[in-house]
Design an enzyme around this catalytic site. Sequence first.
Site, mmCIF file in Angstrom:
data_model
loop_
_atom_site.group_PDB
_atom_site.id
_atom_site.type_symbol
_atom_site.label_atom_id
_atom_site.label_comp_id
_atom_site.label_asym_id
_atom_site.label_seq_id
_atom_site.Cartn_x
_atom_site.Cartn_y
_atom_site.Cartn_z
ATOM 1 N N ARG A 63 -10.856 8.352 -5.404
ATOM 2 C CA ARG A 63 -11.521 7.757 -6.566
ATOM 3 C C ARG A 63 -13.010 7.530 -6.354
ATOM 4 O O ARG A 63 -13.760 7.435 -7.320
ATOM 5 C CB ARG A 63 -10.787 6.498 -6.996
ATOM 6 C CG ARG A 63 -9.430 6.876 -7.621
ATOM 7 C CD ARG A 63 -8.660 5.674 -8.052
ATOM 8 N NE ARG A 63 -8.243 4.893 -6.918
ATOM 9 C CZ ARG A 63 -6.989 4.591 -6.627
ATOM 10 N NH1 ARG A 63 -6.034 4.988 -7.405
ATOM 11 N NH2 ARG A 63 -6.702 3.884 -5.561
ATOM 12 N N GLU A 83 -2.745 -2.316 6.808
ATOM 13 C CA GLU A 83 -1.753 -3.388 6.865
ATOM 14 C C GLU A 83 -0.681 -3.098 7.914
ATOM 15 O O GLU A 83 -0.272 -3.974 8.650
ATOM 16 C CB GLU A 83 -1.120 -3.560 5.480
ATOM 17 C CG GLU A 83 -0.238 -4.774 5.366
ATOM 18 C CD GLU A 83 0.293 -4.969 3.961
ATOM 19 O OE1 GLU A 83 1.120 -5.869 3.794
ATOM 20 O OE2 GLU A 83 -0.105 -4.228 3.038
#
Length: 172
Positions: free
Chosen positions: A58, A95
């Site tokens: 993006r 994460e």
Amino acid sequence: MDLKDSIRIVEDFPKKGISFKDITTLIQDGEKLKYTIDLIVDNLKNKNVDLIVGPEARGFIFGVPVAYALGVGFVPVRKKGKLPGETIEVSYSLEYGEDVLEIHKDVIKQGSRVVIIDDLLATGGTIKAVADLVTKAGGQVIELDFLIELEKIGGRKLLSQYEVKSFVKYDC
């Protein structure tokens, strides 16, 4: 023009508890896409930018037209193994594990004034890695621009050494 009205919120995507901000509803509207690009360009036009850098995918959507409008080059940042030729890489924590980002070794000249553009600022981890990559390549990060910022997540804090600009803010 209120860009927030053009961003679709998808609850529990990609997993339960996530409130996903979907920009496809904004970029499919030519007038709103143009307005968004013009907004970013207006913010940068007097900042003596040499290059725009954007992470896949993006960051490409907004970075390339902004670079075009400013008359400067665009440098893509990709995941490891996606660029041909000699690259510079940086590892960063996710994460659950680690990932690696790369740019071509010869694309940023020493001292180039670089703006990093992406669609969304959340934790800031990916963009911090991109900024580290630009610095490692010899560039000077002068600003980080995001269409969307999720303020409560606190990514701006991780990026406190940089000027950060976001155009649409959410408190979630």
